[in-house]
Design a protein around this motif. Structure first.
Motif, PDB file in Angstrom:
ATOM      1  N   TYR A   1       0.863  -1.179   0.000  1.00 28.39           N
ATOM      2  CA  TYR A   1       0.000   0.000   0.000  1.00 28.39           C
ATOM      3  C   TYR A   1       0.902   1.231   0.000  1.00 28.39           C
ATOM      4  O   TYR A   1       1.876   1.293   0.749  1.00 28.39           O
ATOM      5  CB  TYR A   1      -0.926  -0.002   1.222  1.00 28.39           C
ATOM      6  CG  TYR A   1      -1.923  -1.140   1.175  1.00 28.39           C
ATOM      7  CD1 TYR A   1      -3.079  -1.036   0.409  1.00 28.39           C
ATOM      8  CD2 TYR A   1      -1.692  -2.325   1.868  1.00 28.39           C
ATOM      9  CE1 TYR A   1      -3.986  -2.084   0.335  1.00 28.39           C
ATOM     10  CE2 TYR A   1      -2.594  -3.381   1.799  1.00 28.39           C
ATOM     11  CZ  TYR A   1      -3.745  -3.249   1.035  1.00 28.39           C
ATOM     12  OH  TYR A   1      -4.634  -4.285   0.960  1.00 28.39           O
TER      13      TYR A   1
ATOM     14  N   SER B   1      -0.993  -0.875  -4.285  1.00 27.70           N
ATOM     15  CA  SER B   1      -2.310  -0.250  -4.167  1.00 27.70           C
ATOM     16  C   SER B   1      -2.168   1.156  -3.591  1.00 27.70           C
ATOM     17  O   SER B   1      -1.708   1.333  -2.452  1.00 27.70           O
ATOM     18  CB  SER B   1      -3.217  -1.114  -3.290  1.00 27.70           C
ATOM     19  OG  SER B   1      -4.532  -0.623  -3.296  1.00 27.70           O
TER      20      SER B   1
ATOM     21  N   THR C   1      -8.570  -4.497  -3.312  1.00 27.73           N
ATOM     22  CA  THR C   1      -7.169  -4.860  -3.540  1.00 27.73           C
ATOM     23  C   THR C   1      -6.981  -6.368  -3.356  1.00 27.73           C
ATOM     24  O   THR C   1      -6.324  -7.024  -4.172  1.00 27.73           O
ATOM     25  CB  THR C   1      -6.244  -4.071  -2.586  1.00 27.73           C
ATOM     26  OG1 THR C   1      -6.411  -2.665  -2.838  1.00 27.73           O
ATOM     27  CG2 THR C   1      -4.791  -4.454  -2.772  1.00 27.73           C
TER      28      THR C   1
ATOM     29  N   LEU D   1      -2.520  -0.631  -8.782  1.00 31.87           N
ATOM     30  CA  LEU D   1      -3.881  -0.117  -8.637  1.00 31.87           C
ATOM     31  C   LEU D   1      -3.807   1.350  -8.217  1.00 31.87           C
ATOM     32  O   LEU D   1      -3.329   1.660  -7.133  1.00 31.87           O
ATOM     33  CB  LEU D   1      -4.649  -0.917  -7.578  1.00 31.87           C
ATOM     34  CG  LEU D   1      -4.805  -2.407  -7.828  1.00 31.87           C
ATOM     35  CD1 LEU D   1      -5.470  -3.075  -6.626  1.00 31.87           C
ATOM     36  CD2 LEU D   1      -5.601  -2.647  -9.089  1.00 31.87           C
TER      37      LEU D   1
ATOM     38  N   ASN E   1      -6.551   3.263  -7.977  1.00 33.51           N
ATOM     39  CA  ASN E   1      -7.734   3.402  -7.109  1.00 33.51           C
ATOM     40  C   ASN E   1      -8.417   4.755  -7.187  1.00 33.51           C
ATOM     41  O   ASN E   1      -8.972   5.237  -6.202  1.00 33.51           O
ATOM     42  CB  ASN E   1      -7.358   3.081  -5.653  1.00 33.51           C
ATOM     43  CG  ASN E   1      -6.885   1.652  -5.493  1.00 33.51           C
ATOM     44  OD1 ASN E   1      -7.479   0.735  -6.042  1.00 33.51           O
ATOM     45  ND2 ASN E   1      -5.799   1.465  -4.767  1.00 33.51           N
TER      46      ASN E   1
END
Length: 171
Positions: free
Chosen positions: A5, A101, A149, A164, A166
């Motif tokens: 992340y 992510s 995710t 990603l 997002n």
């Protein structure tokens, strides 16, 4: 699988995402309490020397590693990490999917200002309440981002490294 992340500082939305992923926070979209937020590992604890470092948060129930990274404003960090990951996967025949992510879209203005006051200016009596307010505002969105995710990670994509962005979670 490895989950990473990422966001600007790597200490607020990413820490919450890692905690949700590892089931260290309630698995629902309910608002978190102040105590739950402030007890999250690395939440509001990182400094400038921690930018760019991959921080290990733990292993999830499926044996997947969960990391976070603060990338500052540098948009090249994650693409560079993807290229290095692909190189290592190919060179050493690593059979591991890596998911990057981006949690930045979940960050409300109050969390941004809270981080500025607390981490940059060291004015915690203003910054921490703003961070907690922001975390409460965004916790349901962060929870949904983490669920998505994990879904992408578990899907049958043939890609070895997935980024990603997002944007759908933009506040």
């Amino acid at each position: 699988m490895i989950y990473i992340y990422n966001d600007f500082a790597g200490t607020h939305s990413t820490a919450l995402a890692a905690a949700y992923h590892l089931k260290q926070l309630p698995q629902s979209e309910r608002k978190l309490t102040t105590e739950e937020i402030l007890n999250v590992k690395f939440f509001n604890q990182l400094t400038n020397k921690d930018f760019g470092k991959l921080l290990f948060h733990g292993t999830d129930e499926n044996g997947n590693s969960v990391y976070t990274i603060g990338r500052k404003r540098n948009k090249l960090v994650v693409p560079s990490l993807k290229e290095i990951s692909l190189l290592l996967i190919e060179k050493f025949h690593i059979n591991e999917k890596i998911i990057f992510s981006n949690t930045s879209p979940t960050v409300p203005l109050s969390m941004s200002f809270g981080g500025l006051f607390s981490r940059k200016l060291h004015i915690d009596f203003i910054g921490v309440p703003l961070l907690v307010t922001g975390a409460k505002q965004s916790c349901d969105t962060i929870y949904r981002l983490v669920q998505n995710t994990i879904e992408v990670g578990n899907s049958s994509f043939n890609e070895k490294v997935i980024i990603l962005e997002n944007e759908v979670y933009k506040v």
